[in-house]
Design a protein around this motif. Structure first.
Motif, PDB file in Angstrom:
ATOM      1  N   GLU A  73       0.835  -1.214   0.000  1.00 12.54           N
ATOM      2  CA  GLU A  73       0.000   0.000   0.000  1.00 12.54           C
ATOM      3  C   GLU A  73       0.868   1.262   0.000  1.00 12.54           C
ATOM      4  O   GLU A  73       0.538   2.241  -0.671  1.00 12.54           O
ATOM      5  N   LYS A  74       1.974   1.250   0.727  1.00 13.82           N
ATOM      6  CA  LYS A  74       2.879   2.396   0.724  1.00 13.82           C
ATOM      7  C   LYS A  74       3.442   2.626  -0.673  1.00 13.82           C
ATOM      8  O   LYS A  74       3.518   3.761  -1.153  1.00 13.82           O
ATOM      9  N   HIS A  75       3.851   1.552  -1.325  1.00 14.48           N
ATOM     10  CA  HIS A  75       4.403   1.671  -2.674  1.00 14.48           C
ATOM     11  C   HIS A  75       3.333   2.177  -3.640  1.00 14.48           C
ATOM     12  O   HIS A  75       3.597   3.057  -4.474  1.00 14.48           O
ATOM     13  N   MET A  76       2.121   1.635  -3.544  1.00 17.53           N
ATOM     14  CA  MET A  76       1.043   2.053  -4.443  1.00 17.53           C
ATOM     15  C   MET A  76       0.694   3.524  -4.222  1.00 17.53           C
ATOM     16  O   MET A  76       0.495   4.272  -5.184  1.00 17.53           O
ATOM     17  N   THR A  77       0.624   3.951  -2.961  1.00 22.95           N
ATOM     18  CA  THR A  77       0.316   5.347  -2.664  1.00 22.95           C
ATOM     19  C   THR A  77       1.371   6.270  -3.271  1.00 22.95           C
ATOM     20  O   THR A  77       1.046   7.299  -3.865  1.00 22.95           O
ATOM     21  N   SER A  92       0.708   8.963  -6.270  1.00 26.38           N
ATOM     22  CA  SER A  92       1.065  10.357  -6.047  1.00 26.38           C
ATOM     23  C   SER A  92       1.880  10.900  -7.219  1.00 26.38           C
ATOM     24  O   SER A  92       1.621  12.005  -7.713  1.00 26.38           O
ATOM     25  N   THR A  93       2.837  10.135  -7.678  1.00 23.81           N
ATOM     26  CA  THR A  93       3.631  10.544  -8.839  1.00 23.81           C
ATOM     27  C   THR A  93       2.744  10.709 -10.059  1.00 23.81           C
ATOM     28  O   THR A  93       2.851  11.695 -10.793  1.00 23.81           O
ATOM     29  N   PHE A  94       1.845   9.763 -10.267  1.00 18.80           N
ATOM     30  CA  PHE A  94       0.928   9.848 -11.402  1.00 18.80           C
ATOM     31  C   PHE A  94       0.082  11.117 -11.325  1.00 18.80           C
ATOM     32  O   PHE A  94      -0.102  11.814 -12.328  1.00 18.80           O
ATOM     33  N   LEU A  95      -0.438  11.432 -10.140  1.00 19.41           N
ATOM     34  CA  LEU A  95      -1.298  12.604  -9.983  1.00 19.41           C
ATOM     35  C   LEU A  95      -0.563  13.893 -10.331  1.00 19.41           C
ATOM     36  O   LEU A  95      -1.153  14.823 -10.883  1.00 19.41           O
ATOM     37  N   LEU A 103      -9.313  11.608 -15.830  1.00 23.38           N
ATOM     38  CA  LEU A 103      -8.354  10.583 -15.425  1.00 23.38           C
ATOM     39  C   LEU A 103      -7.718  10.958 -14.093  1.00 23.38           C
ATOM     40  O   LEU A 103      -7.538  10.111 -13.209  1.00 23.38           O
ATOM     41  N   TYR A 104      -7.407  12.240 -13.922  1.00 22.80           N
ATOM     42  CA  TYR A 104      -6.869  12.735 -12.650  1.00 22.80           C
ATOM     43  C   TYR A 104      -7.854  12.472 -11.512  1.00 22.80           C
ATOM     44  O   TYR A 104      -7.467  11.982 -10.451  1.00 22.80           O
ATOM     45  N   LEU A 137      -7.251  10.107  -8.388  1.00 24.63           N
ATOM     46  CA  LEU A 137      -7.291  10.714  -7.057  1.00 24.63           C
ATOM     47  C   LEU A 137      -8.179   9.918  -6.120  1.00 24.63           C
ATOM     48  O   LEU A 137      -7.846   9.720  -4.938  1.00 24.63           O
ATOM     49  N   GLN A 138      -9.291   9.427  -6.623  1.00 25.77           N
ATOM     50  CA  GLN A 138     -10.182   8.610  -5.802  1.00 25.77           C
ATOM     51  C   GLN A 138      -9.494   7.300  -5.397  1.00 25.77           C
ATOM     52  O   GLN A 138      -9.552   6.884  -4.234  1.00 25.77           O
ATOM     53  N   ILE A 139      -8.818   6.675  -6.348  1.00 23.69           N
ATOM     54  CA  ILE A 139      -8.091   5.437  -6.046  1.00 23.69           C
ATOM     55  C   ILE A 139      -6.963   5.716  -5.058  1.00 23.69           C
ATOM     56  O   ILE A 139      -6.738   4.947  -4.120  1.00 23.69           O
ATOM     57  N   PHE A 140      -6.251   6.828  -5.259  1.00 28.42           N
ATOM     58  CA  PHE A 140      -5.183   7.220  -4.338  1.00 28.42           C
ATOM     59  C   PHE A 140      -5.728   7.372  -2.918  1.00 28.42           C
ATOM     60  O   PHE A 140      -5.137   6.876  -1.962  1.00 28.42           O
ATOM     61  N   THR A 141      -6.859   8.053  -2.782  1.00 27.14           N
ATOM     62  CA  THR A 141      -7.449   8.283  -1.458  1.00 27.14           C
ATOM     63  C   THR A 141      -7.842   6.969  -0.804  1.00 27.14           C
ATOM     64  O   THR A 141      -7.583   6.751   0.386  1.00 27.14           O
TER      65      THR A 141
END
Length: 107
Positions: A29-33, A37-40, A48-49, A53-57
């Motif tokens: 989860e840390k790696h995915m977050t 974040s980089t993608f955002l 797409l943003y 952002l929803q998936i990030f949250t």
């Protein structure tokens, strides 16, 4: 001084136990977050943003829940910083503010 709940005991076997699984999930989860974040930062398409952002949250919330669970079970501990350490860190980072652009906005 360590800040930690009493540790929940797990069997010492070659197989992965509950603590191992939770630690693996938390690391993922840390790696995915971090990746989201980089993608955002680089997303140029608004919808797409918003979707990312929803998936990030959701990912960030899952990471926090896993951390809290591991802390409650005593599998994640923190070191309490003393006042001198806090003051040194504050002074170090306070010195960096002179390097920020647009100083008038910070004051």
């Amino acid at each position: 001084m360590a800040i930690q709940n009493s540790e929940t005991q797990v069997p010492k076997t070659p197989q992965m136990n509950e603590r191992d699984f939770l630690n693996d999930m938390l690391t993922t989860e840390k790696h995915m977050t971090s990746s989201y974040s980089t993608f955002l930062h680089e997303a140029s398409h608004q919808q797409l943003y918003q979707d990312a952002l929803q998936i990030f949250t959701e990912t960030q919330n899952c990471q926090r829940e896993l951390y809290n669970l591991m802390f409650r079970k005593g599998w994640y501990k923190l070191e309490q910083a003393d006042q001198q350490q806090l003051q040194q860190a504050y002074q170090q980072f306070q010195g960096y503010t002179s390097q920020f652009p647009y100083q008038q906005r910070l004051q």
